[in-house]
Design a protein around this motif. Structure first.
Motif, PDB file in Angstrom:
ATOM      1  N   VAL A  98       3.770 -16.908  18.119  1.00 57.36           N
ATOM      2  CA  VAL A  98       2.788 -17.432  17.167  1.00 57.36           C
ATOM      3  C   VAL A  98       2.487 -18.870  17.562  1.00 57.36           C
ATOM      4  O   VAL A  98       3.403 -19.675  17.749  1.00 57.36           O
ATOM      5  CB  VAL A  98       3.299 -17.374  15.710  1.00 57.36           C
ATOM      6  CG1 VAL A  98       2.288 -18.027  14.770  1.00 57.36           C
ATOM      7  CG2 VAL A  98       3.560 -15.940  15.289  1.00 57.36           C
ATOM      8  N   ARG A  99       1.221 -19.177  17.680  1.00 59.68           N
ATOM      9  CA  ARG A  99       0.797 -20.525  18.061  1.00 59.68           C
ATOM     10  C   ARG A  99       0.039 -21.149  16.903  1.00 59.68           C
ATOM     11  O   ARG A  99      -0.906 -20.561  16.364  1.00 59.68           O
ATOM     12  CB  ARG A  99      -0.089 -20.439  19.303  1.00 59.68           C
ATOM     13  CG  ARG A  99      -0.509 -21.773  19.889  1.00 59.68           C
ATOM     14  CD  ARG A  99      -1.263 -21.546  21.192  1.00 59.68           C
ATOM     15  NE  ARG A  99      -0.392 -20.975  22.212  1.00 59.68           N
ATOM     16  CZ  ARG A  99      -0.833 -20.467  23.361  1.00 59.68           C
ATOM     17  NH1 ARG A  99      -2.132 -20.436  23.621  1.00 59.68           N
ATOM     18  NH2 ARG A  99       0.022 -19.992  24.245  1.00 59.68           N
ATOM     19  N   ILE A 100       0.458 -22.336  16.484  1.00 61.82           N
ATOM     20  CA  ILE A 100      -0.223 -23.081  15.431  1.00 61.82           C
ATOM     21  C   ILE A 100      -1.049 -24.176  16.089  1.00 61.82           C
ATOM     22  O   ILE A 100      -0.512 -25.035  16.789  1.00 61.82           O
ATOM     23  CB  ILE A 100       0.770 -23.719  14.432  1.00 61.82           C
ATOM     24  CG1 ILE A 100       1.767 -22.677  13.913  1.00 61.82           C
ATOM     25  CG2 ILE A 100       0.024 -24.378  13.281  1.00 61.82           C
ATOM     26  CD1 ILE A 100       1.173 -21.604  13.069  1.00 61.82           C
ATOM     27  N   GLN A 101      -2.354 -24.165  15.861  1.00 61.91           N
ATOM     28  CA  GLN A 101      -3.248 -25.165  16.449  1.00 61.91           C
ATOM     29  C   GLN A 101      -3.869 -26.012  15.352  1.00 61.91           C
ATOM     30  O   GLN A 101      -4.379 -25.483  14.361  1.00 61.91           O
ATOM     31  CB  GLN A 101      -4.362 -24.499  17.247  1.00 61.91           C
ATOM     32  CG  GLN A 101      -3.894 -23.876  18.551  1.00 61.91           C
ATOM     33  CD  GLN A 101      -5.050 -23.354  19.383  1.00 61.91           C
ATOM     34  OE1 GLN A 101      -6.144 -23.126  18.877  1.00 61.91           O
ATOM     35  NE2 GLN A 101      -4.808 -23.168  20.661  1.00 61.91           N
ATOM     36  N   LYS A 102      -3.843 -27.303  15.553  1.00 56.18           N
ATOM     37  CA  LYS A 102      -4.485 -28.215  14.627  1.00 56.18           C
ATOM     38  C   LYS A 102      -5.001 -29.410  15.407  1.00 56.18           C
ATOM     39  O   LYS A 102      -4.233 -30.124  16.050  1.00 56.18           O
ATOM     40  CB  LYS A 102      -3.523 -28.672  13.543  1.00 56.18           C
ATOM     41  CG  LYS A 102      -4.144 -29.652  12.576  1.00 56.18           C
ATOM     42  CD  LYS A 102      -3.163 -30.026  11.471  1.00 56.18           C
ATOM     43  CE  LYS A 102      -3.811 -31.026  10.559  1.00 56.18           C
ATOM     44  NZ  LYS A 102      -2.925 -31.439   9.471  1.00 56.18           N
ATOM     45  N   GLY A 103      -6.307 -29.617  15.354  1.00 52.07           N
ATOM     46  CA  GLY A 103      -6.882 -30.704  16.118  1.00 52.07           C
ATOM     47  C   GLY A 103      -6.562 -30.534  17.586  1.00 52.07           C
ATOM     48  O   GLY A 103      -6.731 -29.489  18.173  1.00 52.07           O
ATOM     49  N   GLY A 104      -6.039 -31.557  18.195  1.00 59.01           N
ATOM     50  CA  GLY A 104      -5.695 -31.493  19.613  1.00 59.01           C
ATOM     51  C   GLY A 104      -4.260 -31.104  19.865  1.00 59.01           C
ATOM     52  O   GLY A 104      -3.789 -31.186  21.009  1.00 59.01           O
ATOM     53  N   LYS A 105      -3.542 -30.699  18.824  1.00 57.78           N
ATOM     54  CA  LYS A 105      -2.128 -30.378  18.981  1.00 57.78           C
ATOM     55  C   LYS A 105      -1.877 -28.885  18.847  1.00 57.78           C
ATOM     56  O   LYS A 105      -2.534 -28.196  18.074  1.00 57.78           O
ATOM     57  CB  LYS A 105      -1.292 -31.120  17.927  1.00 57.78           C
ATOM     58  CG  LYS A 105      -1.327 -32.642  18.075  1.00 57.78           C
ATOM     59  CD  LYS A 105      -0.415 -33.291  17.057  1.00 57.78           C
ATOM     60  CE  LYS A 105      -0.422 -34.808  17.198  1.00 57.78           C
ATOM     61  NZ  LYS A 105       0.487 -35.447  16.221  1.00 57.78           N
TER      62      LYS A 105
END
Length: 333
Positions: free
Chosen positions: A89-96
């Motif tokens: 599972v990958r959590i993406q937020k903004g550039g992170k």
């Protein structure tokens, strides 16, 4: 308290501003390796507990010291490249981006526990998803978050009826939103419907409106929460006041999922307006019904249900204060 169209529009603007501030995604790997280790179950749990619901907020902590709330969308992806560590599972937020490996169903509750609002929709039931609903509801209550129950198909089967009734008994909900047959089933503890649609004999009409209002108020008092009954005439009520809303089109009942869309949007309105929950719920119903009217006005020859569904979504996206001011149709009884 909403007393006029201007008040309703201000509440809408606040809700829209709240929703537009979210920007986080949950990406569940659906490569063959992750599927083999159970990623589909992980995906379904996230969908059940979060979904593409603008009411749901997720902190990026502990990886981001300046964590803040974000809109969460749950999506399947192709292979993420670490098959031996799945489910991924990958959590993406903004550039992170933060990568979680070997995710288990038990992890989902913890990740979901930092939501701002919870919409429990029983549309797709399984043993796993039912367990997740109770876990998420318990945690949402502990944290004081907005909670909504959408008892999809209650009365259509014993499993659906019993699950909805038990959820109502064990979890404190701010709103129960369903069609008249689903809500009557919860009020009585049992019932029968034909699938997920309301029985025509239960429908709220101008002729039985007073009876419908009395029922909504009585059930709201009994359940200790707001009751939103949607149909040709919508009723949004607590124990003392009932919003009678006449927006919408009959064709909306022919589209699968309009009620579920409303539940998601209503949860967003509740989350954005914790001190005015009755007004927030009513505003969500007005917005959805008006979107149905606007969407229908753009239909062309040859268009069908799939097009109409997208027209409704587009109308919600493009709705502004002036449109809502002119189009909302409600009274308080």
């Amino acid at each position: 308290m909403i007393q006029n169209i201007e008040d309703l529009s201000r509440e809408r603007e606040k809700a829209v501003a709240e929703m537009n501030g979210y920007d986080c995604r949950v990406l569940v790997c659906s490569g063959t390796g992750c599927i083999a280790t159970g990623s589909n179950k992980i995906y379904q749990l996230f969908k059940d507990l979060i979904g593409d619901d603008p009411s749901v907020q997720l902190e990026f902590a502990p990886h981001d010291e300046d964590a803040h709330d974000s809109k969460v969308g749950v999506h399947k992806t192709g292979c993420q490249g670490f098959c031996e560590l799945g489910p991924l599972v990958r959590i993406q937020k903004g550039g992170k981006t933060v990568q979680y490996v070997k995710v288990q169903p038990e992890d989902v509750k913890e990740i979901t526990s930092i939501c701002g609002g919870l919409n429990i929709n029983i549309g797709t039931l399984s043993k796993r998803s039912i367990e997740g609903m109770f876990a998420a509801g318990e945690r949402a209550n502990e944290l004081g978050h907005a909670t909504l129950l959408d008892p999809v198909g209650a009365g259509a089967s014993t499993l659906r009826t019993n699950t909805a009734v038990e959820l109502m008994e064990k979890i404190r909900f701010d709103v129960i939103r369903g069609n008249i047959s689903e809500v009557k089933t919860l009020a009585q503890g049992s019932g029968t419907t034909k699938g997920v649609d309301a029985d025509v004999t239960d429908a709220v009409t101008e002729e039985n409106l007073e009876e419908g209002i009395a029922f909504a108020k009585a059930f709201a008092k009994k359940a200790g929460c707001i009751v939103a009954i949607t149909g040709a005439i919508d009723l949004v009520s607590d124990a003392d006041r009932c919003y009678v809303i006449r927006n919408g089109r009959p064709e909306m009942g022919k589209i699968t999922g309009t009620g579920c869309q409303l539940s998601g949007m209503m949860t967003a309105f509740l989350t954005a307006n914790p001190e005015q929950k009755l007004e927030a719920a009513a505003a969500a119903v007005c917005t959805m019904g008006l979107a149905g009217e606007i969407g229908w006005s753009y239909m062309q020859k040859g268009d069908g249900n799939a097009t109409y569904r997208n027209r409704i979504i587009d109308a919600i996206y493009n709705m502004d204060k002036e449109t809502l001011d002119k189009g909302a149709k409600y009274e308080i009884r």
